[in-house]
Motif scaffolding. Structure first.
Motif, short mmCIF file in Angstrom:
data_model
loop_
_atom_site.label_atom_id
_atom_site.label_comp_id
_atom_site.label_asym_id
_atom_site.label_seq_id
_atom_site.Cartn_x
_atom_site.Cartn_y
_atom_site.Cartn_z
N THR A 49 3.35 -2.32 5.03
CA THR A 49 1.98 -1.90 4.72
C THR A 49 1.10 -3.11 4.40
N GLN A 85 -0.98 5.20 5.07
CA GLN A 85 0.29 5.91 4.90
C GLN A 85 0.13 7.39 4.56
N ASP A 161 0.37 3.73 10.00
CA ASP A 161 1.38 3.45 8.97
C ASP A 161 2.20 4.71 8.70
N GLU A 162 3.44 4.71 9.15
CA GLU A 162 4.36 5.84 9.00
C GLU A 162 3.67 7.17 9.32
#
Ligand SMILES: Nc1ncnc2c1ncn2[C@@H]1O[C@H](COP(=O)(O)OP(=O)(O)O)[C@@H](O)[C@H]1O
Ligand SMILES: [Mg+2]
Lengths: 254, 259
Positions: A49, A85, A161-162
């Motif tokens: 991140t 995220q 991000d994810e």
């Protein structure tokens, strides 16, 4: 540096980022070619991140540069579309307004931006959410809305991000299938984070592995069969060979 | 699933209210307290009915002062809290001052305001503005500060300016805090207007109160107190209604939490 290299869609050169004097990621150099789908893989806490925050311009690195089509964008947000995220849909905006937000921020008229967003709702499985607030949507729906917002705001390169980690296994499979079809149509250059090895092999053209303390790029590998791959691919021997290789790379770093 | 506020949740307050009424009945009708000092509920009810037109006339004046003062209080709170939020130095300079001004009792500044501004509307409106602006300003500051940092990062990553972050994120986040502050402030506004009327004036619920107090008309004293309570409750309900209209998404968030 050759002209060919600087034409990369996105390139990080020797990026080092520290928080409060602690170096989190060190000397990161990666590149992303136009149309590629590349994965950044690493255990949690590796600094994935942190790297994305730096690439997106939210954070200014202690050393190194970030280049977008050869242009230096180090520490300058607003050029790369970044899905953080969490889905981070704003609770007070209805779904179309949430999705259209990046366009509105860029100065488009809210009504026109909303219309543009609504044009993609069917494709993203968001029919029937025109009048809904984020709290009224399921996790999978929210994630798709956040993805659409990211794609709509993109000017070519997106960071995810994810994007699928909050979803349960079945929803995840379904979204993977949908996502692979989608990628082809949208023609975006994508770098996405995951700590799920299967997901990395299934979805990406190339994989970077981030590991160590501080985090460095310890390996980069190319997944051979061309995309889109069907879900059967995750059952074949080739897939398992990749998985073994990645596992040993991750373990070696400790 | 949305659970409607059931009878069980309304029962305790209703029981408590009934108990208070019972004690009142026994104390007045039972002769525990002399009748002229504690009128019975029936006498108060009668006074409320007979005085209703007068109460309404006076309420019109008081509510006008309260509304004007509250309007100014809201405007000042919005401007000041927003500036304090944006300019850190201003926050550090003003916050202690803000708290100190709030420890000065209303009844202490009211006479001063009358001396400065006379018996007209000005001192009343000023007092209401002074007492209402604080809860709203503090709530707004708290609301701005509660903004999700990751959401602010998301907007920044889109290239949003500070103003855009304020408009799309910080202000809507602070809205629920604003309404909580406003709920407190509307009752302050009515009480503040009444208190300032005690000190002089020609019309208003506070003036009416002073008059009936001087006449030892306890039934009418009780009637006007009940009337003020009812008006305050009504205004608070109005704020809740406004909040629902201004923040329709809140309804769905509550459903989610109850699941
Ligand atoms: N804003 C920040 N300030 C200080 N430390 C941070 C900050 N963000 C992340 N870190 C630290 O950096 C390390 C890597 O975090 P992160 O980049 O979120 O890892 P990953 O995404 O790979 O799980 C962690 O140890 C975390 O505590
Ligand atoms: Mg992370």
């Amino acid at each position: 540096m050759s002209g060919e290299e600087s034409a990369s869609a996105l390139r990080a050169e020797g990026v080092t980022k520290a928080y409060d004097g602690r170096v989190i990621i060190q000397d990161i150099s990666i590149h992303l070619e136009t149309g590629e789908l590349v994965c950044l893989l690493g255990v949690s806490g590796a600094g994935k991140t942190t790297l994305f925050h730096t690439l997106s311009g939210l954070e200014r690195p202690e050393a190194g540069r970030v280049l977008l089509q050869g242009e230096d964008i180090t520490g300058r947000p607003g050029k790369i579309s970044y899905m953080l995220q969490r889905d981070l849909l704003l609770p007070h905006k209805k779904i179309p307004d949430n999705v259209a937000l990046p366009l509105v921020i860029r100065g488009e008229k809210p009504r026109a931006a909303r219309e543009k967003a609504l044009g993609y709702f069917a494709q993203f499985g968001l029919e029937g959410t025109q009048d809904k607030y984020p709290a009224q949507l399921s996790g999978g729906m929210r994630q798709r809305a956040a993805l659409l917002r990211t794609f709509l705001g993109s000017q070519g390169v997106v960071l995810l991000d994810e994007p699928f980690s909050a979803l349960d296994a079945l929803t995840k499979r379904e979204i993977h299938r949908w996502y692979m079809g989608m990628m082809d149509q949208l023609q975006l250059t994508t770098l996405f984070i995951t700590h799920d090895i299967d997901e990395a092999i299934l979805l990406s053209d190339r994989i970077y592995i981030l590991s160590g303390q501080p985090g460095r790029i310890s390996a980069g590998l190319t997944i051979q069969p061309p995309r889109p791959r069907d879900l059967e691919f995750s059952l074949c021997g080739e897939f398992l060979a990749y998985k073994k290789q990645i596992l040993s790379l991750l373990e070696r770093q400790g | 699933m949305k659970r409607s506020p059931s009878i069980t949740s309304k029962l305790p307050p209703l029981l408590a209210l009934a108990a208070v009424l019972a004690v009142w009945l026994i104390a007045s009708e039972g002769g525990l307290v002399p009748e002229f000092m504690l009128p019975s509920p029936a006498q108060v009810g009668a006074a409320l009915v007979s005085e209703f037109p007068t109460l309404l006339d006076n309420a019109a004046v008081t509510l006008q002062e309260a509304a004007l003062g509250l309007g100014i209080g809201i405007a000042v709170a919005l401007v000041l809290a927003t500036l304090m939020h944006r300019v850190r130095a201003l926050y550090r300079a003003c916050y202690p001052l803000l708290v100190v001004t709030q420890t000065i009792p209303t009844v202490a500044i009211a006479p001063l305001l009358v001396l400065w501004m006379g018996f007209g509307m000005a001192p009343k409106v000023t007092l209401v503005a002074l007492t209402t602006f604080f809860p709203i300003a503090v709530s707004l500051l708290e609301g701005y500060a509660s903004t999700d940092k990751a959401a602010a990062d998301l907007l920044r990553s889109m290239g949003a300016s500070r103003w855009q972050i304020f408009r799309h994120l910080e202000f809507p986040t602070a809205l629920s805090y604003f309404f909580s502050g406003l709920r407190v402030s509307v009752s302050y506004a009515v009480v503040g207007a009444v208190i300032s009327e005690w000190l002089g004036g020609f019309e208003g619920l506070g003036v009416y109160m002073t008059r009936v107090r001087k006449a030892y008309a306890f039934d009418r004293m009780f009637a006007v107190i009940l009337f003020i309570v009812a008006v305050s409750l009504l205004l608070m309900a109005l704020v809740t209604l406004l909040r629902r209209l201004a923040m329709p998404w809140e309804a769905y968030e509550k459903i989610e939490r109850n699941d």
